[in-house]
Design a protein around this motif. Structure first.
Motif, PDB file in Angstrom:
ATOM      1  N   LYS A  12      30.061  -3.445  60.180  1.00  0.00           N
ATOM      2  CA  LYS A  12      29.345  -2.942  60.894  1.00  0.00           C
ATOM      3  C   LYS A  12      29.710  -1.417  61.065  1.00  0.00           C
ATOM      4  N   GLN A  13      31.119  -1.095  61.261  1.00  0.00           N
ATOM      5  CA  GLN A  13      31.625   0.294  61.512  1.00  0.00           C
ATOM      6  C   GLN A  13      31.317   1.153  60.168  1.00  0.00           C
ATOM      7  N   TYR A  14      31.474   0.665  59.206  1.00  0.00           N
ATOM      8  CA  TYR A  14      31.266   1.378  57.709  1.00  0.00           C
ATOM      9  C   TYR A  14      29.751   1.474  57.575  1.00  0.00           C
ATOM     10  N   LEU A  15      28.925   0.498  57.834  1.00  0.00           N
ATOM     11  CA  LEU A  15      27.463   0.839  57.743  1.00  0.00           C
ATOM     12  C   LEU A  15      27.194   1.950  58.820  1.00  0.00           C
ATOM     13  N   ASP A  16      27.640   1.885  60.120  1.00  0.00           N
ATOM     14  CA  ASP A  16      27.228   3.293  60.849  1.00  0.00           C
ATOM     15  C   ASP A  16      27.663   4.522  60.450  1.00  0.00           C
ATOM     16  N   ILE A  17      28.899   4.418  59.757  1.00  0.00           N
ATOM     17  CA  ILE A  17      29.360   5.665  59.227  1.00  0.00           C
ATOM     18  C   ILE A  17      28.513   6.169  57.712  1.00  0.00           C
ATOM     19  N   VAL A  18      27.989   5.135  57.006  1.00  0.00           N
ATOM     20  CA  VAL A  18      27.189   5.749  55.838  1.00  0.00           C
ATOM     21  C   VAL A  18      25.828   6.055  56.516  1.00  0.00           C
ATOM     22  N   GLN A  19      25.467   5.233  57.292  1.00  0.00           N
ATOM     23  CA  GLN A  19      24.067   5.606  58.049  1.00  0.00           C
ATOM     24  C   GLN A  19      23.786   7.154  58.599  1.00  0.00           C
ATOM     25  N   ARG A  20      25.055   7.541  59.117  1.00  0.00           N
ATOM     26  CA  ARG A  20      25.143   8.759  59.876  1.00  0.00           C
ATOM     27  C   ARG A  20      25.635   9.896  59.067  1.00  0.00           C
ATOM     28  N   SER A  21      26.070   9.483  57.690  1.00  0.00           N
ATOM     29  CA  SER A  21      26.742  10.523  56.883  1.00  0.00           C
ATOM     30  C   SER A  21      25.778  11.584  56.220  1.00  0.00           C
ATOM     31  N   GLY A  22      24.483  11.247  56.186  1.00  0.00           N
ATOM     32  CA  GLY A  22      23.605  12.093  55.578  1.00  0.00           C
ATOM     33  C   GLY A  22      23.932  12.247  53.905  1.00  0.00           C
ATOM     34  N   ILE A  23      24.439  11.361  53.438  1.00  0.00           N
ATOM     35  CA  ILE A  23      24.959  11.213  52.085  1.00  0.00           C
ATOM     36  C   ILE A  23      24.165   9.873  51.569  1.00  0.00           C
ATOM     37  N   PRO A  24      23.640   9.879  50.358  1.00  0.00           N
ATOM     38  CA  PRO A  24      22.966   8.843  49.938  1.00  0.00           C
ATOM     39  C   PRO A  24      23.941   7.891  49.893  1.00  0.00           C
ATOM     40  N   TRP A  25      23.328   6.265  50.178  1.00  0.00           N
ATOM     41  CA  TRP A  25      24.452   5.118  50.234  1.00  0.00           C
ATOM     42  C   TRP A  25      23.444   3.984  49.758  1.00  0.00           C
ATOM     43  N   ILE A  26      24.098   2.901  49.163  1.00  0.00           N
ATOM     44  CA  ILE A  26      23.370   1.483  48.890  1.00  0.00           C
ATOM     45  C   ILE A  26      24.539   0.600  49.668  1.00  0.00           C
ATOM     46  N   ASN A  27      24.002  -0.611  49.831  1.00  0.00           N
ATOM     47  CA  ASN A  27      24.720  -1.644  50.097  1.00  0.00           C
ATOM     48  C   ASN A  27      25.023  -2.509  48.874  1.00  0.00           C
ATOM     49  N   VAL A  28      26.119  -2.848  48.668  1.00  0.00           N
ATOM     50  CA  VAL A  28      26.436  -3.530  47.303  1.00  0.00           C
ATOM     51  C   VAL A  28      27.108  -4.974  47.639  1.00  0.00           C
ATOM     52  N   ARG A  29      26.098  -5.942  47.147  1.00  0.00           N
ATOM     53  CA  ARG A  29      26.588  -7.107  47.523  1.00  0.00           C
ATOM     54  C   ARG A  29      26.320  -8.090  46.313  1.00  0.00           C
ATOM     55  N   GLY A  30      26.748  -9.524  46.348  1.00  0.00           N
ATOM     56  CA  GLY A  30      26.498 -10.179  45.117  1.00  0.00           C
ATOM     57  C   GLY A  30      27.895 -10.487  44.528  1.00  0.00           C
ATOM     58  N   ASN A  31      27.898 -11.075  43.339  1.00  0.00           N
ATOM     59  CA  ASN A  31      28.913 -11.464  42.311  1.00  0.00           C
ATOM     60  C   ASN A  31      29.295 -10.215  41.851  1.00  0.00           C
ATOM     61  N   GLU A  32      30.588 -10.129  41.057  1.00  0.00           N
ATOM     62  CA  GLU A  32      31.075  -9.113  40.709  1.00  0.00           C
ATOM     63  C   GLU A  32      30.133  -8.253  39.691  1.00  0.00           C
ATOM     64  N   MET A  33      29.250  -9.184  38.900  1.00  0.00           N
ATOM     65  CA  MET A  33      28.615  -8.328  37.955  1.00  0.00           C
ATOM     66  C   MET A  33      27.226  -7.863  38.642  1.00  0.00           C
ATOM     67  N   GLU A  34      26.745  -8.474  39.655  1.00  0.00           N
ATOM     68  CA  GLU A  34      25.708  -7.794  40.409  1.00  0.00           C
ATOM     69  C   GLU A  34      26.130  -6.558  41.217  1.00  0.00           C
ATOM     70  N   ARG A  35      27.248  -6.614  41.636  1.00  0.00           N
ATOM     71  CA  ARG A  35      27.757  -5.356  42.396  1.00  0.00           C
ATOM     72  C   ARG A  35      27.895  -4.242  41.229  1.00  0.00           C
ATOM     73  N   LEU A  36      28.453  -4.623  40.222  1.00  0.00           N
ATOM     74  CA  LEU A  36      28.516  -3.550  39.120  1.00  0.00           C
ATOM     75  C   LEU A  36      27.362  -3.008  38.921  1.00  0.00           C
ATOM     76  N   ASN A  37      26.203  -3.764  38.521  1.00  0.00           N
ATOM     77  CA  ASN A  37      24.926  -3.247  38.068  1.00  0.00           C
ATOM     78  C   ASN A  37      24.139  -2.361  39.447  1.00  0.00           C
ATOM     79  N   LEU A  38      24.536  -2.900  40.538  1.00  0.00           N
ATOM     80  CA  LEU A  38      23.946  -2.071  41.775  1.00  0.00           C
ATOM     81  C   LEU A  38      24.675  -0.613  41.683  1.00  0.00           C
ATOM     82  N   GLY A  39      25.784  -0.973  41.621  1.00  0.00           N
ATOM     83  CA  GLY A  39      26.662   0.540  41.544  1.00  0.00           C
ATOM     84  C   GLY A  39      26.242   1.283  40.433  1.00  0.00           C
ATOM     85  N   LYS A  40      26.025   1.078  39.213  1.00  0.00           N
ATOM     86  CA  LYS A  40      25.881   1.717  37.980  1.00  0.00           C
ATOM     87  C   LYS A  40      24.422   2.388  38.416  1.00  0.00           C
ATOM     88  N   ALA A  41      23.422   1.496  38.901  1.00  0.00           N
ATOM     89  CA  ALA A  41      22.137   1.973  39.146  1.00  0.00           C
ATOM     90  C   ALA A  41      22.202   3.301  40.029  1.00  0.00           C
TER      91      ALA A  41
END
Length: 174
Positions: free
Chosen positions: A139-168
């Motif tokens: 929740k601390q990091y979520l608050d930081i990214v939400q307030r940053s003004g910088i694009p962000w995404i939540n990365v979840r799932g297994n290693e490959m799902e995380r990598l695919n979300l990150g790459k996209a």
């Protein structure tokens, strides 16, 4: 010459930040900046103190700036100074002013927030394995990214799902 875009992988302990940082750097044929705190603490022959956090912060940003000069379009940062801020506030109740000033000066292009949906991996350098602690720090990091003004995404799932979300998300920067 193209501007290097800095992507920060941020999140609580044991959420796959280093694994994702290395995999993204490989996928985009570039470099990544490992979390210096791990290296520092592994070589420290005593319990760390508050002043160690400033040393860690300075070296982390020094290495980041150095790697940005050799990066190929992207630099993947396994954490940024917000991690030290959160760490310091949790342990000492405040954060050194020099770290806060440096946070305000640094510029990033994307945050990838690693979720706590993967199991905790024990490690002598990790301090907060309890599920309620993991939720608190997430929740601390979520608050930081939400307030940053910088694009962000939540990365979840297994290693490959995380990598695919990150790459996209990184591809979207182009």
């Amino acid at each position: 010459m193209n501007r290097v875009r800095k992507v920060v992988i941020i999140g609580p302990e044991s959420t796959g930040k280093s694994t994702l940082s290395a995999a993204l750097a490989k996928a985009f044929d570039t470099v990544w900046n490992p979390e210096y705190a791990r290296e520092y603490l592994e070589h420290l022959d005593k319990e760390y103190q508050e002043e160690d956090l400033l040393k860690i912060a300075k070296e982390q940003t020094f290495r980041e700036d150095l790697l940005a000069k050799t990066a190929n379009n992207f630099l993947f940062c396994d954490t940024d100074l917000y991690v030290i801020k959160v760490w310091s506030e949790a342990k000492y109740g405040h954060c050194d002013k020099a770290i806060l000033e440096e946070i305000s000066q640094r510029k990033y292009d994307l945050y990838l927030l690693t979720d706590i949906d993967i199991p905790w991996q024990p490690d002598p350098l990790r301090e907060h394995p309890a599920p309620e602690d993991r939720r608190y720090f997430y929740k601390q990091y979520l608050d930081i990214v939400q307030r940053s003004g910088i694009p962000w995404i939540n990365v979840r799932g297994n290693e490959m799902e995380r990598l695919n979300l990150g790459k996209a998300a990184v591809q979207a920067l182009l």
